[in-house]
Design a protein around this motif. Structure first.
Motif, PDB file in Angstrom:
ATOM      1  N   TYR A   1       0.356  -1.329  -0.023  1.00  6.81           N
ATOM      2  CA  TYR A   1       0.191  -0.059   0.333  1.00  6.81           C
ATOM      3  C   TYR A   1       1.171   1.337  -0.079  1.00  6.81           C
ATOM      4  CZ  TYR A   1      -4.039  -2.964   1.385  1.00  6.81           C
ATOM      5  OH  TYR A   1      -5.431  -3.176   1.608  1.00  6.81           O
TER       6      TYR A   1
ATOM      7  N   GLN B   1       0.187  -7.167  -5.320  1.00  8.86           N
ATOM      8  CA  GLN B   1      -0.933  -6.010  -6.412  1.00  8.86           C
ATOM      9  C   GLN B   1      -0.220  -4.871  -5.209  1.00  8.86           C
ATOM     10  OE1 GLN B   1      -4.886  -6.078  -7.045  1.00  8.86           O
ATOM     11  NE2 GLN B   1      -3.403  -4.433  -8.102  1.00  8.86           N
TER      12      GLN B   1
ATOM     13  N   ILE C   1      -1.335  -0.664  -3.904  1.00  7.57           N
ATOM     14  CA  ILE C   1      -2.967  -0.467  -4.286  1.00  7.57           C
ATOM     15  C   ILE C   1      -2.079   0.781  -3.503  1.00  7.57           C
ATOM     16  CG2 ILE C   1      -5.429  -0.323  -2.565  1.00  7.57           C
ATOM     17  CD1 ILE C   1      -3.743  -3.365  -2.100  1.00  7.57           C
TER      18      ILE C   1
ATOM     19  N   GLN D   1      -3.276   7.770 -12.754  1.00  8.49           N
ATOM     20  CA  GLN D   1      -2.835   8.157 -13.872  1.00  8.49           C
ATOM     21  C   GLN D   1      -3.038   8.049 -15.141  1.00  8.49           C
ATOM     22  OE1 GLN D   1      -6.221   5.186 -12.430  1.00  8.49           O
ATOM     23  NE2 GLN D   1      -4.732   4.753 -14.541  1.00  8.49           N
TER      24      GLN D   1
ATOM     25  N   ASN E   1       0.378  -3.741 -11.566  1.00  9.35           N
ATOM     26  CA  ASN E   1       0.319  -4.438 -10.543  1.00  9.35           C
ATOM     27  C   ASN E   1      -0.354  -3.284  -9.611  1.00  9.35           C
ATOM     28  OD1 ASN E   1       3.012  -3.689 -10.838  1.00  9.35           O
ATOM     29  ND2 ASN E   1       3.009  -6.097  -9.777  1.00  9.35           N
ATOM     30  N   ILE E   2      -0.695  -2.257 -10.555  1.00  8.35           N
ATOM     31  CA  ILE E   2      -0.640  -1.071  -9.195  1.00  8.35           C
ATOM     32  C   ILE E   2      -2.444  -0.608  -9.560  1.00  8.35           C
ATOM     33  CG2 ILE E   2      -0.784   1.792  -8.753  1.00  8.35           C
ATOM     34  CD1 ILE E   2       2.345   1.466 -10.112  1.00  8.35           C
ATOM     35  N   LYS E   3      -2.816  -0.599  -9.152  1.00  3.74           N
ATOM     36  CA  LYS E   3      -4.544  -0.040  -9.041  1.00  3.74           C
ATOM     37  C   LYS E   3      -4.172   0.942  -8.072  1.00  3.74           C
ATOM     38  CE  LYS E   3      -8.798  -1.919  -6.112  1.00  3.74           C
ATOM     39  NZ  LYS E   3      -8.915  -2.746  -5.493  1.00  3.74           N
ATOM     40  N   LEU E   4      -5.436   2.217  -8.204  1.00  2.00           N
ATOM     41  CA  LEU E   4      -5.062   3.913  -7.157  1.00  2.00           C
ATOM     42  C   LEU E   4      -7.044   3.727  -7.507  1.00  2.00           C
ATOM     43  CD1 LEU E   4      -4.097   6.113 -10.544  1.00  2.00           C
ATOM     44  CD2 LEU E   4      -2.952   4.957  -8.448  1.00  2.00           C
ATOM     45  N   LEU E   5      -6.599   4.651  -6.249  1.00  5.60           N
ATOM     46  CA  LEU E   5      -8.206   4.607  -4.971  1.00  5.60           C
ATOM     47  C   LEU E   5      -7.961   6.275  -4.873  1.00  5.60           C
ATOM     48  CD1 LEU E   5      -8.103   1.218  -2.569  1.00  5.60           C
ATOM     49  CD2 LEU E   5      -9.785   1.603  -4.707  1.00  5.60           C
TER      50      LEU E   5
END
Ligand SMILES: C[S@@+](CC[C@H](N)C(=O)[O-])C[C@H]1O[C@@H](n2cnc3c(N)ncnc32)[C@H](O)[C@@H]1O
Length: 243
Positions: A62, A85, A87, A100, A111-115
Motif C-alpha cells: 500500500y 498487488q 494499492i 493515472q 499491478n498498481i491499482k489507484l483508489l
C-alpha cells in the motif's frame, strides 16, 4: 522526460489560506516536494529497496497518500517479483488523475491499482509493505492512532510500515536550529523568504508535526514489535516498524 513545472505558488504575496492538495499544487508537486523535503529522492529510492526486501509473494503493498506516485513507482521498479498487488490511495482527485495519466505512459505498472478515497474509508488486508510517505502529518492528530491500528491489523506478520514525517523536537533550542537549517535548505533550493514564510503560514493548521518519540509510542501501542528511524535530515525523518 519533461522537466517538472516549477513551483511558484507562493512567489507573489497572496491572501492567507490553508494549504490544500488541489490542481495548482498537483501541477507543480514533483518540483515542490523535491525542493521542500531534504532527502526526498533518497527516501523514495530507499523505499523501493525496502519494498523489494519485504514484499512477500501473493501479498499487497500500500502507498497511502500516494500523490503523483513517487513511492509507488519506486516500489514497482525495485520489487523483483511480480506476484503482488500495489494499492495507491489519495483523497485528492487532482493527484489521482495525474498519477493515472503517468501510469498510461509506464511499462511494468500493471499491478498498481489507484483508489481515490480517504484513508479512513479504505480496507487494508494481506499487506507485507505499507508506506505513509509524508501523509500522516496531514491527518488530524486524533485520527492517527486509529489509522495506524488499522494498518497494523491489515498486515501480515513480518511485514513493514514505512512512515516518513516532518518532525518536531521537545528541546526548544534543537527545534529552532533544525527549523532554521531547513529554511536555509529551502533558500538554497531557490525559494525566496516570501515563499518560505507564506508556505509556512499556509501549512500552520494543516501539517501538524510530532516528535519521533510520539510516533514510536503510537506504533508500539498499535502492536508493532519494533520501530526506529532509518533516515533523518534536519526536521524530516523516515521510520520503519515491524509487525
Ligand atoms: C505530502 S503528500 C505525500 C507525498 C507522496 N507520498 C510522495 O511520496 O510523493 C500528502 C498526500 O496525502 C494525501 N492525503 C492527505 N490526507 C489524506 C487522507 N485523509 N486520505 C487520503 N489521502 C490523503 C494528500 O492529498 C497528498 O497527496
Amino acid at each position: 522526460m519533461n522537466e517538472p513545472k516549477q513551483d511558484r505558488i507562493y512567489a507573489r504575496e497572496r491572501p492567507l489560506q490553508d494549504f490544500v492538495f488541489d490542481e495548482k499544487v498537483a501541477d507543480v508537486f514533483t518540483d515542490m516536494i523535491n525542493r521542500s523535503v531534504p532527502g526526498y529522492a533518497t527516501i523514495i529510492s530507499m523505499i523501493g529497496m525496502l519494498a523489494d526486501r519485504y514484499c512477500a509473494p501473493g501479498s499487497a503493498v500500500y502507498d497511502l497518500g500516494c500523490s503523483l506516485g513517487g513511492a509507488a513507482l519506486a516500489m514497482t521498479h525495485h520489487i523483483s517479483h511480480k506476484d503482488y498487488q500495489l494499492i495507491a490511495v489519495d483523497n485528492s482527485a487532482a493527484m489521482i488523475e495525474r498519477f493515472q495519466k503517468t501510469l498510461h505512459t509506464q511499462q511494468h505498472c500493471g499491478n498498481i491499482k489507484l483508489l481515490h478515497a480517504d484513508l479512513d474509508d479504505i480496507e487494508i488486508s494481506n499487506a507485507s509493505v505499507v508506506v505513509l510517505n509524508f501523509t500522516l502529518q496531514f491527518i488530524a492528530r486524533e485520527r492517527r492512532a486509529r489509522l495506524i491500528r488499522k494498518i497494523y491489523e491489515g498486515m501480515q506478520p513480518g511485514g513493514i510500515l514505512i512512515l516518513s514525517e516532518k518532525i518536531r523536537f521537545d528541546d526548544a533550542q534543537l527545534n529552532e536550529l533544525l527549523i532554521d537549517m531547513y529554511h536555509q535548505f529551502k533558500q538554497v533550493q531557490g525559494y525566496s523568504q516570501l515563499e518560505i514564510s507564506q508556505k509556512r503560514s499556509a501549512l500552520e493548521n494543516v501539517l501538524i508535526p510530532e516528535t519521533i518519540a510520539a510516533h514510536k509510542a503510537r506504533m508500539q501501542e498499535a502492536g508493532f514489535r519494533s520501530c526506529d528511524t532509518w533516515f533523518q535530515c534536519f526536521n524530516f525523518a523516515s521510520m520503519v516498524a515491524f509487525k
